[in-house]
Design a protein around this motif. Structure first.
Motif, mmCIF file in Angstrom:
data_model
loop_
_atom_site.group_PDB
_atom_site.id
_atom_site.type_symbol
_atom_site.label_atom_id
_atom_site.label_comp_id
_atom_site.label_asym_id
_atom_site.label_seq_id
_atom_site.Cartn_x
_atom_site.Cartn_y
_atom_site.Cartn_z
ATOM 1 N N UNK A 112 -36.265 -29.616 -4.208
ATOM 2 C CA UNK A 112 -37.186 -28.479 -4.301
ATOM 3 C C UNK A 112 -36.424 -27.224 -4.731
ATOM 4 N N UNK A 113 -35.218 -27.037 -4.196
ATOM 5 C CA UNK A 113 -34.401 -25.885 -4.613
ATOM 6 C C UNK A 113 -34.120 -25.957 -6.108
ATOM 7 N N UNK A 114 -33.799 -27.153 -6.605
ATOM 8 C CA UNK A 114 -33.599 -27.326 -8.040
ATOM 9 C C UNK A 114 -34.861 -27.025 -8.821
ATOM 10 N N UNK A 115 -35.998 -27.498 -8.318
ATOM 11 C CA UNK A 115 -37.275 -27.241 -8.987
ATOM 12 C C UNK A 115 -37.598 -25.765 -9.062
ATOM 13 N N UNK A 116 -37.364 -25.056 -7.978
ATOM 14 C CA UNK A 116 -37.609 -23.603 -7.960
ATOM 15 C C UNK A 116 -36.674 -22.904 -8.951
ATOM 16 N N UNK A 117 -35.423 -23.309 -8.968
ATOM 17 C CA UNK A 117 -34.471 -22.699 -9.908
ATOM 18 C C UNK A 117 -34.897 -22.951 -11.352
ATOM 19 N N UNK A 118 -35.308 -24.173 -11.666
ATOM 20 C CA UNK A 118 -35.759 -24.491 -13.018
ATOM 21 C C UNK A 118 -36.989 -23.690 -13.405
ATOM 22 N N UNK A 119 -37.950 -23.590 -12.487
ATOM 23 C CA UNK A 119 -39.179 -22.835 -12.756
ATOM 24 C C UNK A 119 -38.887 -21.353 -12.953
#
Length: 153
Positions: free
Chosen positions: A8-15
Motif C-alpha cells: 500500500x505504501x508503494x501504491x500511494x507513492x506511485x499514485x
C-alpha cells in the motif's frame, strides 16, 4: 512491517508521483495529457447518473478528482506488491493503465482529446502511468529489502 502495508505504501507513492507529474507538466507542456479533465467528466457523469448534483465550482470538482485519482491509483498500484517481482508487476500495471487511459475514455463517453490528442499526448499518458507503476515497484521492493535478505541467509 507487514507486506500488505508495504504494498500500500508503494501504491500511494506511485499514485502521488503520477499526480505530481501530471499536475506539474499540464501547466507547462501544451500537449500534456489532461487526465484531470477526464476525471472531472467521469465524476460529473457518475453523479448525474446517480441523480446527484456534481460540484458546480470547477476548483472543488478538480479537488474531488485529485483525491479520487490518488485513492484509486493507490489501490491499483498497490497490486505491484513487494519483493523483486514488484518490478515486473509495476511495469505491467503501469503500461496497462497508460494504454487504458489512451484507449478507453472515448468509448466510455468521456472524450478522447485529454489523453489521445496527439502522438506526444498518447506517449506521455502511457509514460506517466508507467512511471507510477515503477515508483510503486521501487518502494515495494525497497521496503521488502530486509525480509528478502533474511530469507537468503
Amino acid at each position: 512491517m507487514n507486506n500488505v502495508i508495504k504494498a500500500v505504501a508503494g501504491g500511494v507513492a506511485g499514485a502521488c508521483a503520477l499526480t505530481l507529474l501530471h499536475e506539474t507538466l499540464r501547466r507547462f507542456v501544451p500537449d500534456a495529457p489532461r487526465m484531470d479533465v477526464l476525471g472531472m467528466r467521469a465524476i460529473s457523469k457518475l453523479m448525474n447518473m446517480a441523480g446527484e448534483e456534481p460540484p458546480q465550482d470547477e476548483k472543488e470538482l478538480h479537488n474531488w478528482t485529485l483525491a479520487g485519482d490518488i485513492l484509486s491509483n493507490s489501490v491499483y498500484y498497490s497490486l505491484a506488491g513487494t519483493g523483486k517481482d514488484a518490478w515486473w508487476r509495476g511495469a505491467v500495471l503501469g503500461a496497462a493503465a497508460g494504454a487504458g487511459a489512451v484507449l478507453l475514455p472515448g468509448p466510455m463517453g468521456l472524450g478522447e482529446a485529454p489523453s489521445n490528442r496527439t502522438t506526444k499526448t498518447q506517449a506521455m499518458t502511457i509514460g506517466y502511468y508507467l512511471l507510477g507503476g515503477m515508483v510503486a515497484a521501487a518502494v515495494g521492493y525497497a521496503l521488502s529489502g530486509d525480509e528478502e535478505a533474511a530469507e537468503e541467509v
